[in-house]
Design a protein around this motif. Structure first.
Motif, PDB file in Angstrom:
ATOM      1  N   ALA A  43       0.925  -1.157  -0.139  1.00 17.70           N
ATOM      2  CA  ALA A  43       0.178  -0.018   0.188  1.00 17.70           C
ATOM      3  C   ALA A  43       0.922   1.244  -0.018  1.00 17.70           C
ATOM      4  O   ALA A  43       1.933   1.168   0.381  1.00 17.70           O
ATOM      5  N   THR A 127      -3.413  -2.213   3.893  1.00 21.13           N
ATOM      6  CA  THR A 127      -3.650  -0.717   3.980  1.00 21.13           C
ATOM      7  C   THR A 127      -3.571  -0.457   5.735  1.00 21.13           C
ATOM      8  O   THR A 127      -3.361   0.875   5.784  1.00 21.13           O
ATOM      9  N   SER A 168      -6.212   8.635   5.260  1.00 19.19           N
ATOM     10  CA  SER A 168      -6.078   7.329   5.655  1.00 19.19           C
ATOM     11  C   SER A 168      -5.889   7.133   7.352  1.00 19.19           C
ATOM     12  O   SER A 168      -6.508   6.468   8.108  1.00 19.19           O
ATOM     13  N   ASN A 319      -8.758   0.621   5.048  1.00 22.29           N
ATOM     14  CA  ASN A 319      -9.164   1.688   4.255  1.00 22.29           C
ATOM     15  C   ASN A 319      -9.702   0.889   2.800  1.00 22.29           C
ATOM     16  O   ASN A 319      -9.429  -0.225   2.515  1.00 22.29           O
ATOM     17  N   VAL A 321      -9.895   0.188  -0.848  1.00 18.40           N
ATOM     18  CA  VAL A 321      -8.977  -0.215  -1.919  1.00 18.40           C
ATOM     19  C   VAL A 321      -8.980   0.267  -3.098  1.00 18.40           C
ATOM     20  O   VAL A 321     -10.131   0.212  -3.768  1.00 18.40           O
ATOM     21  N   LYS A 347      -7.307   3.974  -0.511  1.00 17.47           N
ATOM     22  CA  LYS A 347      -5.803   3.587  -0.120  1.00 17.47           C
ATOM     23  C   LYS A 347      -5.464   2.886  -1.720  1.00 17.47           C
ATOM     24  O   LYS A 347      -5.934   1.812  -1.985  1.00 17.47           O
TER      25      LYS A 347
END
Length: 356
Positions: A43, A127, A168, A319, A321, A347
């Protein structure tokens, strides 16, 4: 090294011209207390491109956040085991043998968490690295905001502010504060209000509203004394200070505190937090040298033990994706997309091994 592990691997390596490119480099050897992980998903974080563009430690492996399978364990490691699905965070752009954007990553065994079966995919687990750890350190570490740490809950009504709830760090901070029993007020763009509320925010306000600080004080009845600024620009720190009620307060920032914000309220302490200290290694961050912090590492190692339980109970959501195509070769494109500020509330994740 196991005969199943190759001698070389592909990794995204920092270049002298402030770029990064995929190269073949040796698979790192591990110490007795470390594990070697075959990465599956990686990530992105803003710190990744900042290390490449601004700090530029030539020859170092980029990237911080990863998820994968344990390929090898040191002789002192009892857990995790070879084959376990684990996830974690390392300091990318700093070491020639340690970074996430590679086919293999090494890290201390106590600084990984085992992903429970049938819970999160590798892409989702990836993430929960830099941003997740930063939120936990900022909220719960005894020398930061020192909130009650899950699974325990605060025993009274108490507000905490998270500036930047759709970023995030902010998304994880909302969830962590909520499950610890705090009432959460946050800021975001109106398009992300519902997202923040779904994560546990009790009140959400538009950060561009010129009256946002007054509205936060009204919603919290001027009882707000602790805040995490998950953006940490000059304007965000100023708004956060103005949102606090009268009396002593504390704000933790993820970038250096601004002098102008500190001047607004002498009774409000503003302190920065830097998640790399949780790795328990000495490092240089630009011109600043950071010594080993065993306290920060110990706190994170203990917190990570609780993460699998929170994931199984669905108290923590990863998070959202945004899958980026191209594997390691696609990372530069994803970083450029991030630099342009085109992503929000999600993310960017890269697959080293395709899982779907």
């Amino acid at each position: 090294m196991s005969p199943d592990i190759p001698q070389t691997m592909k990794a995204l390596v920092t270049q002298a011209d402030r770029t990064a490119k995929v190269q073949d480099i040796p698979v790192p050897n591990i110490d007795d207390d470390e594990v070697l992980v075959r990465t599956v998903a990686l990530a992105q974080n803003p710190t990744d491109w900042k290390f490449i563009k601004n700090i530029t430690n030539v020859g170092t492996i980029c990237g911080c956040d990863w998820s994968g399978y344990v390929a090898q364990v040191g002789k002192n490691v009892s857990s995790p085991s070879v084959g376990d699905h684990v996830a974690g965070f390392v300091q990318g752009g700093t070491y020639t043998d340690r970074g996430a954007y590679a086919e293999y990553v090494k890290t201390p065994a106590e600084l990984v968490w085992k992903v429970p079966d049938q819970t999160l995919s590798h892409e989702e687990a990836a993430t929960m690295g830099c941003s997740f750890w930063t939120a936990a350190q900022a909220l719960f570490h005894p020398t930061r905001l020192a909130l009650v740490e899950p699974p325990a809950k605060v025993d009274k009504e108490e507000w905490v502010m998270i500036y930047g709830g759709s970023g995030s760090v902010g998304m994880f901070a909302i969830q962590l504060a909520h499950i610890a029993g705090y009432k959460v007020v946050t800021t975001a763009s109106p398009r992300n209000f519902d997202l923040c509320k779904s994560l546990g925010a009790d009140a959400v306000f538009d950060y561009k509203d010129p009256d946002v600080a007054d509205k936060i004080k009204e919603a919290t009845k001027s009882s707000l004394h602790k805040a995490l600024d998950a953006i940490s620009e000059k304007s965000s720190q100023t708004i956060t200070v103005k949102s606090l009620g009268s009396g002593p307060g504390k704000i933790v920032t993820i970038l250096p505190p601004q002098g102008e914000a500190r001047e607004l309220r002498k009774d409000v302490e503003i302190e920065g937090t830097l998640i790399y200290t949780s790795l328990g290694r000495e490092f240089n961050f630009g011109p600043t040298k950071y010594p080993v912090s065993l306290e920060d590492r110990s706190h994170m190692a203990e917190f990570l033990k609780k993460v699998p339980e929170l994931v199984v109970a669905r108290k923590i959501r990863p998070n959202r994706v945004k899958l980026w195509e191209g594997g390691l070769d696609g990372i530069n494109g994803g970083l450029h997309y991030m630099i342009e500020g085109k992503h929000s509330g999600e993310k960017i994740v890269h697959q080293v091994i395709k899982t779907a």
